[in-house]
Design a protein around this motif. Structure first.
Motif, PDB file in Angstrom:
ATOM      1  N   ASP A  50      57.375  11.917  13.320  1.00 21.38           N
ATOM      2  CA  ASP A  50      58.393  11.570  12.271  1.00 21.38           C
ATOM      3  C   ASP A  50      57.603  10.727  10.796  1.00 21.38           C
ATOM      4  O   ASP A  50      58.321  10.141  10.262  1.00 21.38           O
ATOM      5  CB  ASP A  50      59.620  10.967  12.592  1.00 21.38           C
ATOM      6  N   ARG A  51      56.186  10.537  11.189  1.00 18.13           N
ATOM      7  CA  ARG A  51      55.611   9.717  10.198  1.00 18.13           C
ATOM      8  C   ARG A  51      54.537  10.231   9.185  1.00 18.13           C
ATOM      9  O   ARG A  51      53.869  11.036   9.739  1.00 18.13           O
ATOM     10  CB  ARG A  51      54.967   8.455  10.855  1.00 18.13           C
ATOM     11  N   GLU A  52      54.718   9.906   8.051  1.00 17.03           N
ATOM     12  CA  GLU A  52      53.899  10.565   7.013  1.00 17.03           C
ATOM     13  C   GLU A  52      52.790   9.259   6.389  1.00 17.03           C
ATOM     14  O   GLU A  52      53.117   8.213   6.457  1.00 17.03           O
ATOM     15  CB  GLU A  52      54.470  10.922   5.776  1.00 17.03           C
ATOM     16  N   PHE A  53      51.561   9.756   6.464  1.00 19.31           N
ATOM     17  CA  PHE A  53      50.436   8.957   5.824  1.00 19.31           C
ATOM     18  C   PHE A  53      49.507   9.837   4.892  1.00 19.31           C
ATOM     19  O   PHE A  53      49.488  10.933   5.053  1.00 19.31           O
ATOM     20  CB  PHE A  53      49.909   8.208   6.889  1.00 19.31           C
ATOM     21  N   LEU A  54      48.571   8.963   4.452  1.00 19.02           N
ATOM     22  CA  LEU A  54      47.626   9.689   3.516  1.00 19.02           C
ATOM     23  C   LEU A  54      46.324   9.322   4.182  1.00 19.02           C
ATOM     24  O   LEU A  54      46.028   8.277   4.980  1.00 19.02           O
ATOM     25  CB  LEU A  54      47.343   9.024   2.107  1.00 19.02           C
ATOM     26  N   VAL A  55      45.427  10.330   4.540  1.00 18.58           N
ATOM     27  CA  VAL A  55      44.022  10.175   4.934  1.00 18.58           C
ATOM     28  C   VAL A  55      43.160  10.264   4.051  1.00 18.58           C
ATOM     29  O   VAL A  55      43.108  11.069   3.038  1.00 18.58           O
ATOM     30  CB  VAL A  55      43.728  11.464   6.159  1.00 18.58           C
TER      31      VAL A  55
END
Length: 452
Positions: A50-55
Protein backbone atom coordinates in the motif's frame (compact mmCIF):
# COMPACT_ATOMS: atom_id res chain seq x y z
CA UNK A 1 1.45 13.59 -2.98
CA UNK A 2 5.06 14.26 -1.91
CA UNK A 3 6.45 10.75 -2.31
CA UNK A 4 9.57 9.31 -0.64
CA UNK A 5 12.51 8.76 -2.99
CA UNK A 6 14.65 5.66 -3.48
CA UNK A 7 17.95 6.14 -5.33
CA UNK A 8 19.25 3.28 -7.50
CA UNK A 9 23.07 3.24 -7.29
CA UNK A 10 25.74 1.00 -8.80
CA UNK A 11 28.59 0.69 -11.26
CA UNK A 12 27.88 0.54 -15.01
CA UNK A 13 25.99 -2.36 -16.57
CA UNK A 14 24.81 -4.15 -13.43
CA UNK A 15 21.11 -3.86 -14.37
CA UNK A 16 20.01 -0.68 -12.58
CA UNK A 17 17.65 0.44 -15.36
CA UNK A 18 16.20 -3.07 -15.63
CA UNK A 19 15.45 -2.97 -11.91
CA UNK A 20 13.86 0.49 -12.27
CA UNK A 21 11.57 -0.87 -14.99
CA UNK A 22 10.71 -3.84 -12.76
CA UNK A 23 9.86 -1.66 -9.75
CA UNK A 24 7.90 0.91 -11.76
CA UNK A 25 6.26 -1.75 -13.97
CA UNK A 26 7.14 0.27 -17.07
CA UNK A 27 9.68 0.21 -19.87
CA UNK A 28 10.58 3.88 -19.50
CA UNK A 29 14.24 3.45 -18.57
CA UNK A 30 16.46 2.57 -21.53
CA UNK A 31 17.99 -0.90 -21.12
CA UNK A 32 20.97 -1.79 -23.28
CA UNK A 33 23.97 -4.09 -22.89
CA UNK A 34 26.40 -1.22 -23.43
CA UNK A 35 27.73 0.52 -20.28
CA UNK A 36 27.04 4.22 -19.71
CA UNK A 37 23.59 4.41 -21.30
CA UNK A 38 21.97 6.18 -18.32
CA UNK A 39 23.49 9.58 -17.57
CA UNK A 40 20.90 11.88 -16.01
CA UNK A 41 18.65 11.23 -13.03
CA UNK A 42 15.36 9.76 -14.23
CA UNK A 43 12.36 9.42 -11.89
CA UNK A 44 9.64 6.77 -12.07
CA UNK A 45 6.61 6.12 -9.88
CA UNK A 46 6.62 2.77 -8.05
CA UNK A 47 4.56 1.07 -5.38
CA UNK A 48 4.68 -1.97 -3.14
CA UNK A 49 1.77 -3.23 -1.05
CA UNK A 50 0.00 0.00 0.00
CA UNK A 51 3.04 2.28 -0.31
CA UNK A 52 3.94 4.61 -3.20
CA UNK A 53 7.41 6.02 -3.80
CA UNK A 54 9.71 7.34 -6.53
CA UNK A 55 12.68 5.37 -7.84
CA UNK A 56 15.56 7.39 -9.28
CA UNK A 57 17.74 5.74 -11.91
CA UNK A 58 21.31 7.07 -12.03
CA UNK A 59 24.31 6.59 -14.26
CA UNK A 60 26.96 3.97 -13.55
CA UNK A 61 29.39 5.18 -10.87
CA UNK A 62 33.14 5.05 -11.56
CA UNK A 63 35.44 6.93 -9.16
CA UNK A 64 38.86 6.51 -10.79
CA UNK A 65 38.00 7.78 -14.27
CA UNK A 66 37.28 11.42 -15.16
CA UNK A 67 36.79 10.90 -18.89
CA UNK A 68 33.77 12.05 -20.89
CA UNK A 69 30.61 12.32 -18.72
CA UNK A 70 31.73 10.34 -15.67
CA UNK A 71 32.32 13.33 -13.32
CA UNK A 72 28.87 14.71 -14.22
CA UNK A 73 27.29 11.28 -13.68
CA UNK A 74 28.88 11.17 -10.20
CA UNK A 75 27.42 14.60 -9.49
CA UNK A 76 23.95 13.41 -10.53
CA UNK A 77 24.26 10.29 -8.34
CA UNK A 78 25.33 12.41 -5.36
CA UNK A 79 22.29 14.67 -5.87
CA UNK A 80 20.03 11.61 -6.03
CA UNK A 81 21.42 10.29 -2.72
CA UNK A 82 21.08 13.70 -1.08
CA UNK A 83 17.35 13.92 -1.80
CA UNK A 84 16.62 10.20 -1.23
CA UNK A 85 15.19 8.50 1.86
CA UNK A 86 16.80 5.15 0.95
CA UNK A 87 19.31 3.73 -1.54
CA UNK A 88 19.34 0.48 -3.49
CA UNK A 89 22.93 -0.52 -4.24
CA UNK A 90 22.81 -2.85 -7.26
CA UNK A 91 25.71 -5.27 -7.89
CA UNK A 92 26.30 -8.09 -10.38
CA UNK A 93 25.95 -11.49 -8.74
CA UNK A 94 27.50 -13.30 -11.69
CA UNK A 95 30.63 -11.10 -11.71
CA UNK A 96 31.09 -11.10 -7.93
CA UNK A 97 32.44 -8.16 -5.87
CA UNK A 98 34.73 -5.81 -7.79
CA UNK A 99 37.08 -3.02 -6.76
CA UNK A 100 34.51 -0.48 -7.99
CA UNK A 101 31.82 -2.14 -5.85
CA UNK A 102 34.11 -1.76 -2.85
CA UNK A 103 34.65 1.94 -3.59
CA UNK A 104 30.91 2.58 -4.00
CA UNK A 105 30.17 0.68 -0.78
CA UNK A 106 32.71 2.78 1.10
CA UNK A 107 31.10 5.95 -0.32
CA UNK A 108 27.58 4.77 0.58
CA UNK A 109 28.58 4.08 4.19
CA UNK A 110 29.28 7.80 4.52
CA UNK A 111 25.78 8.78 3.37
CA UNK A 112 22.96 9.40 5.82
CA UNK A 113 20.41 7.04 4.26
CA UNK A 114 19.66 3.35 4.79
CA UNK A 115 21.29 1.23 2.06
CA UNK A 116 19.89 -2.04 0.69
CA UNK A 117 22.24 -4.32 -1.23
CA UNK A 118 20.53 -5.88 -4.29
CA UNK A 119 22.61 -8.68 -5.83
CA UNK A 120 21.25 -8.77 -9.38
CA UNK A 121 21.44 -11.39 -12.13
CA UNK A 122 20.68 -14.23 -9.70
CA UNK A 123 18.36 -16.06 -12.07
CA UNK A 124 18.77 -19.37 -10.20
CA UNK A 125 17.30 -19.27 -6.68
CA UNK A 126 19.70 -21.91 -5.28
CA UNK A 127 22.77 -20.50 -7.00
CA UNK A 128 21.66 -16.96 -6.16
CA UNK A 129 22.08 -17.55 -2.42
CA UNK A 130 25.70 -18.57 -3.03
CA UNK A 131 26.30 -15.61 -5.35
CA UNK A 132 24.81 -13.15 -2.87
CA UNK A 133 26.90 -14.52 0.03
CA UNK A 134 30.05 -13.18 -1.66
CA UNK A 135 28.85 -9.62 -1.03
CA UNK A 136 28.83 -9.80 2.76
CA UNK A 137 32.39 -8.48 2.50
CA UNK A 138 31.00 -5.07 1.42
CA UNK A 139 29.79 -4.59 5.00
CA UNK A 140 26.40 -3.18 3.98
CA UNK A 141 24.19 -5.69 5.73
CA UNK A 142 22.10 -8.46 4.21
CA UNK A 143 22.69 -9.00 0.46
CA UNK A 144 19.38 -9.75 -1.31
CA UNK A 145 19.68 -12.14 -4.30
CA UNK A 146 17.35 -10.87 -7.04
CA UNK A 147 16.69 -11.10 -10.76
CA UNK A 148 15.56 -7.75 -12.14
CA UNK A 149 14.61 -9.43 -15.43
CA UNK A 150 12.38 -12.12 -13.91
CA UNK A 151 11.45 -10.46 -10.61
CA UNK A 152 12.85 -13.21 -8.39
CA UNK A 153 13.65 -12.01 -4.86
CA UNK A 154 12.35 -8.47 -5.34
CA UNK A 155 9.39 -9.04 -3.01
CA UNK A 156 11.53 -9.72 0.07
CA UNK A 157 13.75 -6.75 -0.81
CA UNK A 158 10.77 -4.41 -1.14
CA UNK A 159 9.16 -5.68 2.08
CA UNK A 160 12.20 -4.51 4.03
CA UNK A 161 12.70 -1.37 1.95
CA UNK A 162 9.25 0.18 2.44
CA UNK A 163 9.54 -0.21 6.22
CA UNK A 164 12.37 2.35 6.12
CA UNK A 165 10.47 4.88 4.01
CA UNK A 166 8.61 7.77 5.66
CA UNK A 167 4.90 8.23 5.15
CA UNK A 168 3.92 10.30 2.12
CA UNK A 169 2.99 13.90 2.84
CA UNK A 170 -0.52 14.73 1.70
CA UNK A 171 -0.79 17.70 -0.66
CA UNK A 172 -3.88 19.14 -2.33
CA UNK A 173 -4.83 17.16 -5.44
CA UNK A 174 -4.25 19.13 -8.62
CA UNK A 175 -3.97 18.51 -12.32
CA UNK A 176 -0.49 18.18 -13.74
CA UNK A 177 0.28 19.88 -17.06
CA UNK A 178 2.77 17.89 -19.15
CA UNK A 179 5.39 19.90 -21.09
CA UNK A 180 7.80 18.16 -23.49
CA UNK A 181 11.01 19.89 -24.60
CA UNK A 182 12.01 18.66 -28.07
CA UNK A 183 14.51 19.63 -30.73
CA UNK A 184 17.63 18.59 -32.59
CA UNK A 185 20.75 17.58 -30.63
CA UNK A 186 22.66 20.37 -28.90
CA UNK A 187 20.07 23.15 -29.25
CA UNK A 188 20.04 23.75 -25.48
CA UNK A 189 17.09 21.66 -24.27
CA UNK A 190 18.77 20.46 -21.08
CA UNK A 191 20.07 23.96 -20.32
CA UNK A 192 16.51 25.27 -20.59
CA UNK A 193 15.26 22.52 -18.27
CA UNK A 194 17.91 23.36 -15.67
CA UNK A 195 17.16 27.09 -15.93
CA UNK A 196 13.39 26.59 -15.61
CA UNK A 197 13.70 24.26 -12.62
CA UNK A 198 16.54 26.18 -10.98
CA UNK A 199 18.74 23.11 -10.48
CA UNK A 200 21.20 20.92 -12.38
CA UNK A 201 18.55 18.37 -13.26
CA UNK A 202 20.10 17.25 -16.56
CA UNK A 203 23.70 16.92 -17.68
CA UNK A 204 24.66 19.75 -20.02
CA UNK A 205 27.48 19.20 -22.50
CA UNK A 206 28.52 20.55 -25.91
CA UNK A 207 28.65 16.92 -27.07
CA UNK A 208 25.59 16.06 -29.17
CA UNK A 209 23.44 13.24 -27.82
CA UNK A 210 24.24 13.78 -24.13
CA UNK A 211 20.60 13.29 -23.08
CA UNK A 212 19.29 9.80 -23.82
CA UNK A 213 16.36 9.09 -21.53
CA UNK A 214 13.27 11.28 -21.40
CA UNK A 215 13.75 13.10 -18.10
CA UNK A 216 10.68 14.03 -16.04
CA UNK A 217 10.76 16.88 -13.54
CA UNK A 218 7.85 18.22 -11.46
CA UNK A 219 7.81 22.00 -11.02
CA UNK A 220 5.34 24.20 -9.16
CA UNK A 221 4.58 27.73 -10.34
CA UNK A 222 1.68 29.96 -9.26
CA UNK A 223 -0.17 27.11 -7.50
CA UNK A 224 0.07 24.94 -10.61
CA UNK A 225 2.07 21.75 -11.10
CA UNK A 226 3.97 21.08 -14.32
CA UNK A 227 5.76 17.94 -15.43
CA UNK A 228 8.62 19.05 -17.70
CA UNK A 229 10.08 16.33 -19.90
CA UNK A 230 13.53 16.81 -21.40
CA UNK A 231 14.12 14.52 -24.38
CA UNK A 232 16.95 13.20 -26.50
CA UNK A 233 17.93 15.27 -29.52
CA UNK A 234 16.22 13.99 -32.65
CA UNK A 235 18.42 13.55 -35.71
CA UNK A 236 17.58 12.35 -39.19
CA UNK A 237 16.44 8.75 -39.19
CA UNK A 238 19.17 7.65 -41.61
CA UNK A 239 21.84 8.92 -39.20
CA UNK A 240 20.52 7.01 -36.19
CA UNK A 241 22.02 3.60 -35.44
CA UNK A 242 20.14 0.96 -33.50
CA UNK A 243 21.04 1.29 -29.84
CA UNK A 244 20.90 3.94 -27.12
CA UNK A 245 20.13 6.83 -29.47
CA UNK A 246 17.40 4.84 -31.23
CA UNK A 247 15.65 4.11 -27.92
CA UNK A 248 16.14 7.71 -26.72
CA UNK A 249 14.45 9.10 -29.82
CA UNK A 250 11.54 6.68 -29.38
CA UNK A 251 11.18 8.01 -25.82
CA UNK A 252 11.14 11.55 -27.26
CA UNK A 253 8.28 10.68 -29.61
CA UNK A 254 6.37 9.11 -26.72
CA UNK A 255 6.98 12.29 -24.70
CA UNK A 256 5.32 14.31 -27.48
CA UNK A 257 2.29 12.03 -27.38
CA UNK A 258 1.84 12.34 -23.61
CA UNK A 259 2.47 16.09 -23.53
CA UNK A 260 -0.18 18.78 -23.34
CA UNK A 261 2.22 21.44 -24.64
CA UNK A 262 5.44 20.92 -26.60
CA UNK A 263 8.33 23.38 -26.53
CA UNK A 264 9.94 23.19 -29.98
CA UNK A 265 13.48 24.43 -29.36
CA UNK A 266 15.34 26.05 -32.26
CA UNK A 267 19.02 26.98 -32.35
CA UNK A 268 19.06 30.70 -33.17
CA UNK A 269 22.57 30.44 -34.62
CA UNK A 270 21.86 27.52 -36.96
CA UNK A 271 18.37 28.63 -37.95
CA UNK A 272 15.57 26.27 -38.96
CA UNK A 273 16.65 23.07 -40.68
CA UNK A 274 14.67 20.45 -42.57
CA UNK A 275 14.83 18.26 -39.46
CA UNK A 276 13.26 21.04 -37.39
CA UNK A 277 10.40 21.22 -39.89
CA UNK A 278 9.82 17.47 -39.73
CA UNK A 279 9.83 17.52 -35.94
CA UNK A 280 7.42 20.46 -35.78
CA UNK A 281 5.14 18.70 -38.25
CA UNK A 282 5.19 15.63 -35.98
CA UNK A 283 4.01 17.80 -33.07
CA UNK A 284 1.15 19.17 -35.19
CA UNK A 285 0.12 15.69 -36.41
CA UNK A 286 -0.02 14.48 -32.81
CA UNK A 287 -2.43 17.35 -32.06
CA UNK A 288 -0.28 18.92 -29.34
CA UNK A 289 -0.24 22.57 -28.34
CA UNK A 290 3.13 24.17 -29.07
CA UNK A 291 5.42 27.08 -28.28
CA UNK A 292 8.41 27.82 -30.55
CA UNK A 293 11.43 28.61 -28.37
CA UNK A 294 14.31 30.24 -30.24
CA UNK A 295 17.23 29.50 -27.93
CA UNK A 296 20.80 30.88 -27.86
CA UNK A 297 19.45 34.31 -28.84
CA UNK A 298 22.36 35.85 -26.92
CA UNK A 299 24.77 34.40 -29.49
CA UNK A 300 23.16 36.20 -32.46
CA UNK A 301 24.50 39.54 -33.66
CA UNK A 302 21.51 41.86 -33.63
CA UNK A 303 20.28 45.23 -34.76
CA UNK A 304 16.82 46.80 -34.47
CA UNK A 305 15.50 44.70 -37.38
CA UNK A 306 16.96 41.27 -36.50
CA UNK A 307 14.08 39.95 -34.44
CA UNK A 308 11.49 40.91 -37.08
CA UNK A 309 13.52 39.29 -39.84
CA UNK A 310 13.91 36.15 -37.74
CA UNK A 311 10.19 36.02 -37.00
CA UNK A 312 9.48 36.19 -40.73
CA UNK A 313 12.03 33.42 -41.34
CA UNK A 314 10.29 31.20 -38.78
CA UNK A 315 6.83 31.90 -40.17
CA UNK A 316 8.04 31.07 -43.68
CA UNK A 317 9.63 27.76 -42.64
CA UNK A 318 6.96 26.85 -40.08
CA UNK A 319 3.99 28.00 -42.18
CA UNK A 320 1.96 25.05 -40.86
CA UNK A 321 2.54 26.30 -37.28
CA UNK A 322 1.38 29.86 -37.84
CA UNK A 323 -0.84 29.48 -34.78
CA UNK A 324 2.12 28.90 -32.39
CA UNK A 325 3.62 31.74 -30.37
CA UNK A 326 7.38 32.45 -30.49
CA UNK A 327 9.73 33.23 -27.64
CA UNK A 328 13.39 34.26 -28.00
CA UNK A 329 15.46 33.02 -25.05
CA UNK A 330 18.91 32.26 -23.76
CA UNK A 331 19.11 29.17 -21.57
CA UNK A 332 22.70 30.13 -20.74
CA UNK A 333 21.93 33.61 -19.37
CA UNK A 334 18.33 32.85 -18.40
CA UNK A 335 16.96 35.73 -20.43
CA UNK A 336 13.18 35.43 -20.94
CA UNK A 337 13.21 31.78 -19.78
CA UNK A 338 10.91 32.82 -16.93
CA UNK A 339 8.25 33.71 -19.54
CA UNK A 340 8.08 30.16 -20.93
CA UNK A 341 5.52 29.01 -18.35
CA UNK A 342 3.26 31.97 -19.22
CA UNK A 343 3.37 30.98 -22.90
CA UNK A 344 2.67 27.36 -21.94
CA UNK A 345 -0.35 28.35 -19.86
CA UNK A 346 -1.88 30.30 -22.76
CA UNK A 347 -1.34 27.44 -25.21
CA UNK A 348 -2.74 24.86 -22.76
CA UNK A 349 -5.83 26.96 -22.09
CA UNK A 350 -6.62 27.16 -25.82
CA UNK A 351 -5.77 23.48 -26.34
CA UNK A 352 -8.47 22.37 -23.89
CA UNK A 353 -10.94 25.14 -24.72
CA UNK A 354 -14.56 24.45 -25.68
CA UNK A 355 -16.76 26.81 -27.70
CA UNK A 356 -20.56 26.63 -27.70
CA UNK A 357 -22.41 25.52 -30.83
CA UNK A 358 -24.20 28.87 -31.09
CA UNK A 359 -20.90 30.78 -31.24
CA UNK A 360 -19.48 28.41 -33.86
CA UNK A 361 -22.54 28.91 -36.05
CA UNK A 362 -22.32 32.67 -35.69
CA UNK A 363 -18.76 32.49 -37.05
CA UNK A 364 -19.93 30.25 -39.90
CA UNK A 365 -22.77 32.60 -40.85
CA UNK A 366 -20.42 35.56 -41.05
CA UNK A 367 -17.82 33.55 -43.01
CA UNK A 368 -20.39 32.40 -45.56
CA UNK A 369 -21.75 35.94 -45.86
CA UNK A 370 -18.30 37.24 -46.83
CA UNK A 371 -17.35 34.28 -49.00
CA UNK A 372 -20.00 31.82 -50.11
CA UNK A 373 -19.10 28.13 -50.68
CA UNK A 374 -17.77 27.21 -54.13
CA UNK A 375 -19.91 25.91 -56.98
CA UNK A 376 -18.94 22.91 -59.13
CA UNK A 377 -18.78 22.97 -62.93
CA UNK A 378 -22.18 21.28 -62.92
CA UNK A 379 -23.60 24.24 -61.02
CA UNK A 380 -23.93 22.44 -57.70
CA UNK A 381 -23.01 24.61 -54.73
CA UNK A 382 -21.70 23.46 -51.39
CA UNK A 383 -23.87 24.14 -48.36
CA UNK A 384 -22.85 24.28 -44.72
CA UNK A 385 -25.85 23.45 -42.50
CA UNK A 386 -24.27 23.90 -39.08
CA UNK A 387 -21.17 23.19 -37.01
CA UNK A 388 -20.40 22.02 -33.48
CA UNK A 389 -17.28 21.31 -31.42
CA UNK A 390 -16.98 17.57 -30.84
CA UNK A 391 -13.85 17.38 -28.69
CA UNK A 392 -10.90 19.27 -27.24
CA UNK A 393 -7.14 18.63 -26.82
CA UNK A 394 -6.94 19.62 -29.63
CA UNK A 395 -10.22 21.44 -30.40
CA UNK A 396 -12.13 19.54 -33.09
CA UNK A 397 -15.10 20.99 -34.96
CA UNK A 398 -17.52 19.00 -37.11
CA UNK A 399 -19.17 20.84 -40.03
CA UNK A 400 -22.29 19.22 -41.46
CA UNK A 401 -22.56 19.89 -45.20
CA UNK A 402 -24.43 18.61 -48.23
CA UNK A 403 -21.32 17.10 -49.87
CA UNK A 404 -17.70 17.43 -48.57
CA UNK A 405 -16.34 17.03 -52.11
CA UNK A 406 -17.80 20.40 -53.09
CA UNK A 407 -15.44 22.22 -50.72
CA UNK A 408 -11.96 22.64 -52.15
CA UNK A 409 -8.78 23.11 -50.10
CA UNK A 410 -8.81 26.88 -50.50
CA UNK A 411 -12.28 27.19 -48.99
CA UNK A 412 -11.45 24.78 -46.18
CA UNK A 413 -8.39 26.89 -45.29
CA UNK A 414 -10.58 30.00 -45.46
CA UNK A 415 -13.03 28.53 -42.93
CA UNK A 416 -10.17 27.58 -40.57
CA UNK A 417 -8.75 31.11 -40.83
CA UNK A 418 -12.17 32.54 -39.95
CA UNK A 419 -12.37 30.34 -36.86
CA UNK A 420 -8.91 31.47 -35.76
CA UNK A 421 -9.64 35.13 -36.53
CA UNK A 422 -12.90 35.09 -34.60
CA UNK A 423 -12.16 32.58 -31.84
CA UNK A 424 -8.39 32.69 -31.38
CA UNK A 425 -7.11 29.19 -30.59
CA UNK A 426 -3.57 30.61 -30.39
CA UNK A 427 -1.01 27.95 -29.53
CA UNK A 428 -3.04 24.91 -30.56
CA UNK A 429 -3.91 23.09 -33.78
CA UNK A 430 -7.58 22.69 -34.56
CA UNK A 431 -9.23 19.83 -36.41
CA UNK A 432 -12.15 20.44 -38.79
CA UNK A 433 -14.21 17.46 -39.99
CA UNK A 434 -16.47 17.89 -43.02
CA UNK A 435 -19.41 15.53 -42.77
CA UNK A 436 -21.87 14.95 -45.61
CA UNK A 437 -25.49 13.81 -45.65
CA UNK A 438 -24.60 10.13 -45.49
CA UNK A 439 -22.53 10.66 -42.38
CA UNK A 440 -25.37 12.59 -40.75
CA UNK A 441 -27.91 9.89 -41.65
CA UNK A 442 -25.68 7.16 -40.25
CA UNK A 443 -25.20 9.17 -37.05
CA UNK A 444 -28.95 9.63 -36.66
CA UNK A 445 -29.56 5.90 -37.27
CA UNK A 446 -26.99 5.04 -34.61
CA UNK A 447 -28.60 7.43 -32.13
CA UNK A 448 -32.05 5.92 -32.79
CA UNK A 449 -30.70 2.39 -32.35
CA UNK A 450 -29.04 3.37 -29.09
CA UNK A 451 -32.26 4.86 -27.72
CA UNK A 452 -34.19 1.68 -28.62
Amino acid sequence: MALPIVAIIGRPNVGKSTLVNRLSQTQNAIVHDKPGITRDRTYQFAFWQDREFLVVDTGGLVFDDDSEFLPLIREQALTAITEAQAALFVVDGQAGPTVTDQEIAQWLRLQEVPVFLAVNKCESIEQGIIQAAQFWELNLGNPYPISAIHGNGTGELLDDLVEKLPESAELPDRDILNIAIVGRPNVGKSTLLNTITGESRAIVSPVSGTTRDAIDMLVERNDKTYRIIDTAGIRRKKNVEYGAEFFGINRAFKAIRRADVVLIVIDAVDGITEQDQKLANRVMEEGRAAVIVVNKWDAVEKDSYTIYEYEKHIKDRFYFLEWAEMLFTSGLTGKRVDKIIDFVDRAAEQHQRRVSTSVINEVLEEAILWHSPPTTRQGKQGKIYYGTQVSSRPPAIALFVNDPKRFNDNYRRYIERQFRTSLGFTGTPIRIFWRGKKAREMERSTNRATKV
